[in-house]
Design a protein around this motif. Structure first.
Motif, PDB file in Angstrom:
ATOM      1  N   CYS A   1       0.834  -1.207   0.000  1.00  0.00           N
ATOM      2  CA  CYS A   1       0.000   0.000   0.000  1.00  0.00           C
ATOM      3  C   CYS A   1       0.868   1.257   0.000  1.00  0.00           C
ATOM      4  CB  CYS A   1      -0.899   0.024   1.232  1.00  0.00           C
ATOM      5  SG  CYS A   1      -2.029  -1.383   1.352  1.00  0.00           S
ATOM      6  N   ALA A   2       0.481   2.230  -0.819  1.00  0.00           N
ATOM      7  CA  ALA A   2       1.214   3.492  -0.885  1.00  0.00           C
ATOM      8  C   ALA A   2       0.509   4.535  -0.018  1.00  0.00           C
ATOM      9  CB  ALA A   2       1.307   3.978  -2.327  1.00  0.00           C
ATOM     10  N   TYR A   3       1.254   5.117   0.882  1.00  0.00           N
ATOM     11  CA  TYR A   3       0.730   6.166   1.756  1.00  0.00           C
ATOM     12  C   TYR A   3       1.506   7.452   1.533  1.00  0.00           C
ATOM     13  CZ  TYR A   3      -2.628   3.350   4.138  1.00  0.00           C
ATOM     14  OH  TYR A   3      -3.742   2.597   4.404  1.00  0.00           O
ATOM     15  N   TYR A   4       0.779   8.560   1.679  1.00  0.00           N
ATOM     16  CA  TYR A   4       1.330   9.890   1.475  1.00  0.00           C
ATOM     17  C   TYR A   4       0.997  10.739   2.686  1.00  0.00           C
ATOM     18  CZ  TYR A   4       1.565   8.101  -3.232  1.00  0.00           C
ATOM     19  OH  TYR A   4       1.848   7.319  -4.316  1.00  0.00           O
ATOM     20  N   LEU A   5       1.756  11.784   2.917  1.00  0.00           N
ATOM     21  CA  LEU A   5       1.505  12.677   4.040  1.00  0.00           C
ATOM     22  C   LEU A   5       0.688  13.855   3.547  1.00  0.00           C
ATOM     23  CD1 LEU A   5       2.090  13.144   7.042  1.00  0.00           C
ATOM     24  CD2 LEU A   5       4.048  14.529   6.348  1.00  0.00           C
ATOM     25  N   CYS A   6      -0.494  14.033   4.120  1.00  0.00           N
ATOM     26  CA  CYS A   6      -1.370  15.135   3.731  1.00  0.00           C
ATOM     27  C   CYS A   6      -0.715  16.463   4.102  1.00  0.00           C
ATOM     28  CB  CYS A   6      -2.733  15.005   4.409  1.00  0.00           C
ATOM     29  SG  CYS A   6      -3.858  16.374   4.017  1.00  0.00           S
ATOM     30  N   PHE A   7      -0.635  17.349   3.142  1.00  0.00           N
ATOM     31  CA  PHE A   7      -0.042  18.664   3.337  1.00  0.00           C
ATOM     32  C   PHE A   7      -0.861  19.497   4.325  1.00  0.00           C
ATOM     33  CE2 PHE A   7       0.570  23.149   2.118  1.00  0.00           C
ATOM     34  CZ  PHE A   7       1.959  23.240   2.216  1.00  0.00           C
ATOM     35  N   SER A   8      -2.165  19.287   4.350  1.00  0.00           N
ATOM     36  CA  SER A   8      -3.042  20.096   5.194  1.00  0.00           C
ATOM     37  C   SER A   8      -3.115  19.620   6.642  1.00  0.00           C
ATOM     38  CB  SER A   8      -4.458  20.133   4.605  1.00  0.00           C
ATOM     39  OG  SER A   8      -4.434  20.749   3.337  1.00  0.00           O
ATOM     40  N   CYS A   9      -3.301  18.321   6.846  1.00  0.00           N
ATOM     41  CA  CYS A   9      -3.504  17.828   8.220  1.00  0.00           C
ATOM     42  C   CYS A   9      -2.316  17.043   8.779  1.00  0.00           C
ATOM     43  CB  CYS A   9      -4.776  16.992   8.301  1.00  0.00           C
ATOM     44  SG  CYS A   9      -4.723  15.434   7.373  1.00  0.00           S
ATOM     45  N   ASP A  10      -1.288  16.833   7.972  1.00  0.00           N
ATOM     46  CA  ASP A  10      -0.088  16.094   8.408  1.00  0.00           C
ATOM     47  C   ASP A  10      -0.380  14.674   8.874  1.00  0.00           C
ATOM     48  OD1 ASP A  10       2.043  17.762   7.832  1.00  0.00           O
ATOM     49  OD2 ASP A  10       1.937  18.819   9.738  1.00  0.00           O
ATOM     50  N   LYS A  11      -1.352  14.024   8.222  1.00  0.00           N
ATOM     51  CA  LYS A  11      -1.661  12.635   8.546  1.00  0.00           C
ATOM     52  C   LYS A  11      -1.460  11.783   7.296  1.00  0.00           C
ATOM     53  CE  LYS A  11      -4.954  13.827  12.127  1.00  0.00           C
ATOM     54  NZ  LYS A  11      -6.354  13.866  12.504  1.00  0.00           N
ATOM     55  N   PRO A  12      -1.063  10.531   7.486  1.00  0.00           N
ATOM     56  CA  PRO A  12      -0.914   9.640   6.332  1.00  0.00           C
ATOM     57  C   PRO A  12      -2.268   9.305   5.723  1.00  0.00           C
ATOM     58  CG  PRO A  12       0.110   8.708   8.309  1.00  0.00           C
ATOM     59  CD  PRO A  12      -0.676   9.890   8.734  1.00  0.00           C
ATOM     60  N   TYR A  13      -2.288   9.231   4.397  1.00  0.00           N
ATOM     61  CA  TYR A  13      -3.506   8.794   3.718  1.00  0.00           C
ATOM     62  C   TYR A  13      -3.149   7.802   2.615  1.00  0.00           C
ATOM     63  CZ  TYR A  13      -2.522  12.006  -0.184  1.00  0.00           C
ATOM     64  OH  TYR A  13      -1.942  12.646  -1.249  1.00  0.00           O
ATOM     65  N   PHE A  14      -4.081   6.887   2.361  1.00  0.00           N
ATOM     66  CA  PHE A  14      -3.902   5.853   1.339  1.00  0.00           C
ATOM     67  C   PHE A  14      -4.029   6.491  -0.035  1.00  0.00           C
ATOM     68  CE2 PHE A  14      -5.854   2.577  -1.442  1.00  0.00           C
ATOM     69  CZ  PHE A  14      -4.795   1.673  -1.456  1.00  0.00           C
ATOM     70  N   GLY A  15      -3.032   6.236  -0.891  1.00  0.00           N
ATOM     71  CA  GLY A  15      -3.037   6.815  -2.228  1.00  0.00           C
ATOM     72  C   GLY A  15      -3.126   5.783  -3.334  1.00  0.00           C
ATOM     73  N   GLY A  16      -3.308   4.523  -2.975  1.00  0.00           N
ATOM     74  CA  GLY A  16      -3.410   3.467  -3.971  1.00  0.00           C
ATOM     75  C   GLY A  16      -2.448   2.331  -3.666  1.00  0.00           C
ATOM     76  N   MET A  17      -2.569   1.281  -4.446  1.00  0.00           N
ATOM     77  CA  MET A  17      -1.655   0.158  -4.293  1.00  0.00           C
ATOM     78  C   MET A  17      -0.320   0.535  -4.939  1.00  0.00           C
ATOM     79  SD  MET A  17      -3.532  -1.754  -2.528  1.00  0.00           S
ATOM     80  CE  MET A  17      -2.635  -3.276  -2.407  1.00  0.00           C
ATOM     81  N   LYS A  18       0.763   0.218  -4.283  1.00  0.00           N
ATOM     82  CA  LYS A  18       2.087   0.623  -4.752  1.00  0.00           C
ATOM     83  C   LYS A  18       2.375   0.163  -6.170  1.00  0.00           C
ATOM     84  CE  LYS A  18       6.329  -0.962  -3.764  1.00  0.00           C
ATOM     85  NZ  LYS A  18       7.345  -1.562  -2.956  1.00  0.00           N
ATOM     86  N   ASP A  19       2.016  -1.051  -6.505  1.00  0.00           N
ATOM     87  CA  ASP A  19       2.287  -1.570  -7.843  1.00  0.00           C
ATOM     88  C   ASP A  19       1.563  -0.769  -8.926  1.00  0.00           C
ATOM     89  OD1 ASP A  19       3.858  -3.521  -6.712  1.00  0.00           O
ATOM     90  OD2 ASP A  19       2.298  -5.052  -6.764  1.00  0.00           O
ATOM     91  N   CYS A  20       0.396  -0.251  -8.617  1.00  0.00           N
ATOM     92  CA  CYS A  20      -0.396   0.487  -9.602  1.00  0.00           C
ATOM     93  C   CYS A  20       0.145   1.889  -9.868  1.00  0.00           C
ATOM     94  CB  CYS A  20      -1.842   0.610  -9.131  1.00  0.00           C
ATOM     95  SG  CYS A  20      -2.678  -0.967  -8.946  1.00  0.00           S
ATOM     96  N   ILE A  21       0.764   2.488  -8.876  1.00  0.00           N
ATOM     97  CA  ILE A  21       1.186   3.882  -9.024  1.00  0.00           C
ATOM     98  C   ILE A  21       2.678   4.073  -9.214  1.00  0.00           C
ATOM     99  CG2 ILE A  21      -0.753   4.772  -7.718  1.00  0.00           C
ATOM    100  CD1 ILE A  21       1.316   5.050  -5.411  1.00  0.00           C
ATOM    101  N   ARG A  22       3.447   3.045  -9.004  1.00  0.00           N
ATOM    102  CA  ARG A  22       4.904   3.168  -9.028  1.00  0.00           C
ATOM    103  C   ARG A  22       5.407   3.846 -10.296  1.00  0.00           C
ATOM    104  NH1 ARG A  22       8.258  -2.118  -8.293  1.00  0.00           N
ATOM    105  NH2 ARG A  22       6.481  -2.353  -6.961  1.00  0.00           N
ATOM    106  N   ALA A  23       5.011   3.353 -11.436  1.00  0.00           N
ATOM    107  CA  ALA A  23       5.533   3.860 -12.702  1.00  0.00           C
ATOM    108  C   ALA A  23       5.149   5.312 -12.962  1.00  0.00           C
ATOM    109  CB  ALA A  23       5.045   2.987 -13.847  1.00  0.00           C
ATOM    110  N   GLN A  24       3.962   5.697 -12.575  1.00  0.00           N
ATOM    111  CA  GLN A  24       3.514   7.041 -12.924  1.00  0.00           C
ATOM    112  C   GLN A  24       3.918   8.121 -11.930  1.00  0.00           C
ATOM    113  OE1 GLN A  24      -0.735   7.246 -13.056  1.00  0.00           O
ATOM    114  NE2 GLN A  24      -0.997   6.057 -11.207  1.00  0.00           N
ATOM    115  N   GLN A  25       4.110   7.821 -10.651  1.00  0.00           N
ATOM    116  CA  GLN A  25       4.343   8.884  -9.685  1.00  0.00           C
ATOM    117  C   GLN A  25       5.723   8.917  -9.065  1.00  0.00           C
ATOM    118  OE1 GLN A  25       1.169   8.608  -6.814  1.00  0.00           O
ATOM    119  NE2 GLN A  25       0.211  10.399  -7.708  1.00  0.00           N
ATOM    120  N   GLU A  26       6.331   7.788  -8.837  1.00  0.00           N
ATOM    121  CA  GLU A  26       7.547   7.758  -8.032  1.00  0.00           C
ATOM    122  C   GLU A  26       8.689   8.604  -8.596  1.00  0.00           C
ATOM    123  OE1 GLU A  26       7.878   6.440  -4.932  1.00  0.00           O
ATOM    124  OE2 GLU A  26       5.759   6.080  -5.109  1.00  0.00           O
ATOM    125  N   GLN A  27       8.799   8.709  -9.907  1.00  0.00           N
ATOM    126  CA  GLN A  27       9.914   9.437 -10.491  1.00  0.00           C
ATOM    127  C   GLN A  27       9.546  10.854 -10.912  1.00  0.00           C
ATOM    128  OE1 GLN A  27      12.923   8.117 -10.233  1.00  0.00           O
ATOM    129  NE2 GLN A  27      11.938   6.366  -9.281  1.00  0.00           N
TER     130      GLN A  27
END
Length: 145
Positions: A98-124
């Motif tokens: 699972c891919a988690y991101y830190l919300c800029f507004s509330c500083d809490k982790p949120y689920f952003g999708g399954m890591k395998d699905c987003i790796r190619a498009q966002q990580e780089q």
């Protein structure tokens, strides 16, 4: 000195390693491990301990959310969970999948999708931290909910 593994580093060197946090939009916590042995840093130092305490609390929050999400997604029934390196450790498997991101507004982790699905498009890709906003904060900003 790092209490958990006894390796010795300069405070300024550790600061350069841990203060920038994770290197991409996705939350990862390898930066909190000793460079020599990969053991989690356990440090009692007035300059770094408050920061590490906050980071470890954030990590625990993300891990709890990842386990809950993994159960919803059926990852607790995935055959890969029982194989090494997870060997039945759902938290470790959930954090990997699972891919988690830190919300800029509330500083809490949120689920952003399954890591395998987003790796190619966002990580780089370049990202702006202010673009990382959880659903709750996004809805509040839009006046919805």
């Amino acid at each position: 000195k790092l209490d958990s593994c006894k390796h010795i580093f300069h405070v300024s060197c550790l600061s350069k390693k841990i203060l920038p946090k994770w290197p991409s939009p996705r939350m990862t916590f390898d930066f909190c491990n000793c460079s020599a042995c990969k053991t989690p840093i356990n440090l009692d130092h007035p300059e770094l301990t408050p920061f590490l305490n906050k980071i470890y609390a954030l990590k625990r929050d993300m891990e709890q959310k990842a386990v809950a999400k993994a159960k919803v997604e059926g990852l607790d029934k995935d055959p890969s969970l029982m194989a090494p390196p997870y060997s039945g450790d759902l938290m470790k498997f959930a954090v990997f999948k699972c891919a988690y991101y830190l919300c800029f507004s509330c500083d809490k982790p949120y689920f952003g999708g399954m890591k395998d699905c987003i790796r190619a498009q966002q990580e780089q890709q370049e990202f702006k931290p202010q673009d990382l906003v959880c659903g709750t904060c996004a809805a509040e900003k839009l006046g919805v909910g």
